[in-house]
Design a protein around this motif. Structure first.
Motif, mmCIF file in Angstrom:
data_model
loop_
_atom_site.group_PDB
_atom_site.id
_atom_site.type_symbol
_atom_site.label_atom_id
_atom_site.label_comp_id
_atom_site.label_asym_id
_atom_site.label_seq_id
_atom_site.Cartn_x
_atom_site.Cartn_y
_atom_site.Cartn_z
ATOM 1 N N ARG A 572 15.643 14.795 -22.827
ATOM 2 C CA ARG A 572 14.293 14.544 -23.318
ATOM 3 C C ARG A 572 13.630 15.895 -23.385
ATOM 4 O O ARG A 572 13.656 16.646 -22.422
ATOM 5 N N THR A 583 13.526 12.798 -27.931
ATOM 6 C CA THR A 583 14.769 12.605 -27.186
ATOM 7 C C THR A 583 15.896 13.211 -28.004
ATOM 8 O O THR A 583 15.814 13.322 -29.220
ATOM 9 N N LEU A 599 18.590 9.420 -23.007
ATOM 10 C CA LEU A 599 17.924 9.413 -21.712
ATOM 11 C C LEU A 599 16.510 8.898 -21.888
ATOM 12 O O LEU A 599 15.782 9.343 -22.760
ATOM 13 N N GLY A 600 16.125 7.943 -21.039
ATOM 14 C CA GLY A 600 14.773 7.407 -21.085
ATOM 15 C C GLY A 600 13.904 8.040 -20.007
ATOM 16 O O GLY A 600 14.131 9.182 -19.602
ATOM 17 N N GLU A 601 12.937 7.284 -19.542
ATOM 18 C CA GLU A 601 11.996 7.823 -18.571
ATOM 19 C C GLU A 601 12.512 7.713 -17.141
ATOM 20 O O GLU A 601 13.394 6.915 -16.845
ATOM 21 N N GLU A 603 12.479 6.521 -13.387
ATOM 22 C CA GLU A 603 12.068 5.263 -12.767
ATOM 23 C C GLU A 603 12.051 5.459 -11.273
ATOM 24 O O GLU A 603 13.096 5.682 -10.661
ATOM 25 N N VAL A 610 16.070 5.640 -16.829
ATOM 26 C CA VAL A 610 16.552 4.649 -17.781
ATOM 27 C C VAL A 610 17.564 5.344 -18.682
ATOM 28 O O VAL A 610 17.297 6.438 -19.188
ATOM 29 N N ARG A 612 20.433 4.736 -21.966
ATOM 30 C CA ARG A 612 20.887 3.815 -23.006
ATOM 31 C C ARG A 612 22.211 4.309 -23.555
ATOM 32 O O ARG A 612 22.346 5.483 -23.905
ATOM 33 N N GLU B 127 11.531 -1.895 -20.354
ATOM 34 C CA GLU B 127 12.056 -1.428 -19.072
ATOM 35 C C GLU B 127 12.074 0.081 -19.012
ATOM 36 O O GLU B 127 11.826 0.687 -17.980
ATOM 37 N N ARG B 128 12.355 0.659 -20.152
ATOM 38 C CA ARG B 128 12.466 2.104 -20.189
ATOM 39 C C ARG B 128 11.100 2.772 -20.085
ATOM 40 O O ARG B 128 10.922 3.743 -19.357
ATOM 41 N N HIS B 129 10.128 2.215 -20.807
ATOM 42 C CA HIS B 129 8.848 2.907 -20.906
ATOM 43 C C HIS B 129 7.757 2.299 -20.035
ATOM 44 O O HIS B 129 6.735 2.909 -19.812
#
Lengths: 663, 191
Positions: A572, A583, A599-601, A603, A610, A612, B127-129
């Motif tokens: 990111r 991203t 790659l997400g945020e 947590e 997160v 994917r 879920e991600r954001h």
């Protein structure tokens, strides 16, 4: 100072365009050779002037001269060099300069390479090319001046949208523009032929290489755009039927039709007025593609800032170019078609059906793109047309096209033998059915797999029949086949490669649409997720400051069984200027399928993120297919018959081409 | 011009005029559109007919695990914001942090409409954001969307206590617009 010189050069090129668009035309009408030759000098001079103007603009971006408004708005001194350069065409004004630069390149190429063109045709073609330049240079100078200064000079620029800071996207617009603008040559040739009132086989042979060059640039341009969307947008999609994507696809469809109908003109002196119309329509589609989204008429997420004054100017330009050429067409074209009746089952009959299918496909995409606008403007209601419409109308048109693509090349000119062709394609049909059966077997006979299996059957059919056609042509396996393989014209190889590329592309599209799998989850460091036989272990994220952005960089270990096959680093990125997040996915490819990770945020506190994962089977074949089609175009372009110097206005002899070394 | 008298089997002319006619008609549409735009019509703004009218009726199925269905009845009794989004919508990711802040502040409920999306993708995106929505309805077939006149995601509608559309943002809600236009409007409507 340099930028003022650039501005001056562009203004001067407007005057040159005025001369180029008028003097040669008068010369051609009166048979005055000296006046006709003005076209060549003007085209070359025009190229020099515009190239200089373009160079000064690049200079301003590279040296970060923020006293130029465009540089201030779209560049930043901390940007890597390549994006400083690509920033030149990352905005409305600069992209227009790129557009007219490429236009001038094509004009100069015709002037330099077109020595063997009849002087009158060359003069008229260049004059029409000059008119297009005239309109667009005027548009730049009067409504979209990229050379405007800013005072006081700002310390720092605003920066280029980070999502555009990508190598794929740096090359994508020039490629696309080469395609769009390249079709201006076909257009200019067509209008020149309409003025002359004459179209013949030689004309078709002169037009073809230019069309081919435009087509292959556009093919690669669309491919690059799609590839960019695939790996940056990060959800594994490669085509969304967005208005801007459609805009590049429309001229591709009619351009492909044009490539094929020009063959009929060349070989059979038929479909003349149709080919002229296609040349006009293809360039019109290119113009719509480049400019409609900017006029404010059509709104899209991709669009550059639009403004109604520009819109009206653009609309007038398009009106003159398209309306003018079609008026000329309405007056002159009825006299052009001689005979024109031919057997439905023949090579030309096949090419005619190809043309009908391609133009119908183009019409449906065109309608889907503009329909919301039309109903809204006329009836006031709002509707939205999306992917379901396009898939529902487009795919049924492509199926017969692909079937025909297998058969057509095996039909003879004038009178084909459909039975004979089908008999020879028995093997291809067998392979096709076999491929579908194997697919179903591997996929496990689920109802959901029928679509994918059907697509793969199509791909197998087209691939096999293309190879069979090539085998027949060289009488593969019989004595002397080696010399036939070597001596087969490059244009024939071009077709074989491009058609085979299409088969590969269908293979990729089918697989990607039918068997994509994805997995989205929160992963703490050390956790492993299974997808499509891979085990992906999340190792954590580190922060890395790079030149103009900060990256959160994940490390993901990919295992197949017990072996580590790859270590991936999706990111990111938070850009410094303008402050934006993007991203950046990371892909492990087996060259037959992709594993795409993003790659997400973050947590929670324990370093969990997160993640994917997408497994994209056969997607690489999509890119191979596009590359093969591009390569096929290149091979065909190098055919001796297509070389600009080669054709003469005489009946074409079907003799074997002389090897290139003999020249 | 051409000589009409000489050729006995003169080809029919209309097929050759047809392309010009089509282009002229299209040009007319474009010109009208442009004159509408320069006359102050903004294609991204909802037609004024919809402003100050009740939000169109809809009844959208829930997103599994994210509460009940979203219906027009939910809009009554409290000022609320409808936000149209999708996991496929890149711009929605940009807008998202502001929505999260609004949700956290509890200023007003935000109702999400997951437009043309697959439920598993919508869920993954949330879920991600993070989930700023009080309630979420799925609209895979653009059922509510067409009634609302949505052009592209994201789009947001401010709805008053009676369920009447009071304001619309096409595209990302900027902090500026939120502060200077929408928040004052909320205060006024909440009276």
């Amino acid at each position: 100072m340099i930028i003022e010189l650039g501005h001056f050069a562009l203004a001067l090129s407007l005057a040159v365009a005025l001369i180029q668009s008028s003097v040669p035309l008068i010369g051609a009408a009166r048979g005055n050779v000296a006046w006709m030759n003005v076209a060549r000098q003007a085209a070359v001079l025009q190229f020099v002037l515009i190239a200089f103007a373009f160079a000064t603009l690049i200079h301003a971006y590279v040296t970060s001269d923020f006293s130029v408004v465009g540089v201030y708005q779209n560049s930043h001194s901390a940007k890597p060099l390549i994006y400083k350069i690509s920033g030149v065409w990352g905005n409305h004004e600069g992209s227009l300069v790129l557009w007219v630069t490429i236009l001038a390149v094509f004009g100069a190429l015709v002037a330099v390479l077109g020595r063997n063109l009849p002087p009158a045709l060359r003069a008229r073609t260049l004059a029409v090319q000059g008119m297009i330049s005239l309109g667009f240079i005027a548009f730049i100078l009067f409504t979209s001046n990229p050379f405007t200064r800013l005072f006081p000079t700002p310390e720092e620029g605003n920066g280029l949208n980070p999502i555009l800071q990508d190598p794929g996207l740096a090359v994508h617009p020039p490629m696309l523009y080469f395609g769009y603008v390249g079709f201006s040559m076909a257009f200019s040739f067509a209008v020149a032929a309409l003025i002359e009132g004459r179209v013949d086989a030689a004309w078709a042979r002169w037009v073809r290489p230019w069309t081919l060059a435009a087509w292959l640039s556009l093919t690669l341009g669309i491919g690059l755009g799609s590839w960019w969307a695939y790996y940056t947008l990060g959800w594994g999609g490669w085509w969304m039927w967005d208005p801007v994507e459609n805009a590049s696809f429309l001229p591709w469809l009619t351009g492909t039709a044009l490539l094929h109908s020009a063959i009929v003109v060349e070989k059979r002196e038929a479909l003349k007025s149709w080919t002229i119309l296609l040349a006009i329509v293809t360039f019109s589609m290119s113009l719509l593609g480049t400019f409609l989204v900017r006029s404010g008429v059509l709104t899209s997420v991709h669009a550059f800032a639009s403004d109604p004054t520009r819109g009206i100017f653009i609309l007038m330009l398009l009106g003159i170019a398209i309306g003018g050429s079609l008026t000329l067409y309405a007056i002159r074209a009825p006299q052009m078609d001689g005979g024109g009746i031919f057997a439905p089952i023949s090579r030309e009959g096949g090419l005619l059906i190809n043309n009908l299918l391609l133009t119908t496909a183009c019409a449906t995409v065109f309608l889907g793109t503009l329909y919301p606008l039309i109903t809204e403007t006329l009836a006031g209601g709002r509707i939205s047309v999306g992917e379901p419409y396009f898939n529902a109308v487009f795919i049924p048109l492509m199926v017969p096209l692909f079937l025909l693509m297998g058969i057509g090349p095996l039909l003879a000119w004038k009178r084909g033998d459909l039975g004979g062709a089908l008999t020879r394609l028995k093997v291809a049909a067998g392979i096709s059915v076999g491929a579908a059966a194997v697919t179903m077997l591997v996929a496990g006979f689920a109802l959901a797999d029928i679509g994918g299996a059907f697509g793969i059957a199509m791909a197998a059919w087209l691939g096999a029949s293309t190879l069979i056609e090539w085998g027949e042509r060289v009488k593969f396996g019989r004595s002397g086949s080696w010399s036939r393989i070597v001596n087969l014209p490059r244009a024939a190889y071009g077709m074989t490669i491009a058609h085979f590329g299409m088969a590969v592309l269908i293979f990729g599209v089918s697989g990607a649409s039918a068997w994509k799998t994805e997995s989205i989850q929160v992963q703490a460091p050390g956790e492993t997720v299974q997808i499509a036989g891979y085990g992906l272990t999340f190792k954590g994220v580190e922060e890395l400051p790079v030149d103009n952005y900060t990256a959160e960089r994940a490390t993901i270990e990919v295992k197949r069984g017990d072996n580590i096959v790859a270590v991936l680093h999706p990111e990111r990125r938070t850009y410094v200027q303008p402050p934006t997040q993007t991203t950046f996915s990371s892909i492990h490819t087996t060259y037959a399928s992709d594993l795409l990770t993003t790659l997400g945020e973050a947590e929670g506190e324990n370093g969990a993120y997160v993640t994917r994962f997408y497994h994209e089977p056969l997607v690489p074949f999509l890119w191979y297919g596009i590359l093969l089609m591009f390569f096929g175009g290149i091979v065909s372009l190098t055919d001796r018959r297509h070389r600009v110097g080669a054709p003469r206005r005489a009946p074409a002899s079907a003799a074997m081409p002389v090897p290139a070394a003999a020249e | 011009m051409t000589d009409h008298a000489t050729s006995p089997a003169r080809p029919r002319r209309w097929p050759y005029i047809l392309p010009l006619a089509v282009v002229l008609a299209l040009g007319g549409v474009f010109a009208k559109r442009l004159s509408d735009i320069s006359g102050g019509y903004d294609p991204l703004v909802i037609p004024t007919v919809l402003l100050s009218t009740p939000a169109p009726e809809f009844d959208l199925p829930p997103l599994p695990g994210y509460g009940d269905a979203l219906t027009t009845a939910d809009l009554k009794g409290k000022v609320s914001l409808i936000n149209i989004w999708g996991s496929w919508c890149a711009a929605c990711t940009v807008e998202h942090p502001l929505l999260m802040e609004i949700a956290k502040s509890g200023e007003l409920p935000i109702y999400g409409i997951a437009w043309r999306d697959q439920p598993d993708r919508s869920i993954a995106w949330l879920e991600r954001h993070g989930n700023p929505y009080t309630k979420i309805g799925q609209d895979p077939k653009s059922q509510a969307i067409i009634g609302l006149g949505v052009v592209a995601a994201p789009e947001s509608f401010l709805i008053d206590k009676e369920g009447i559309i009071r304001y619309k943002v096409a595209g990302i809600i900027t902090r500026e617009e939120w502060r200077e236009k929408i928040q004052p409007l909320i205060a006024e409507l909440s009276k």
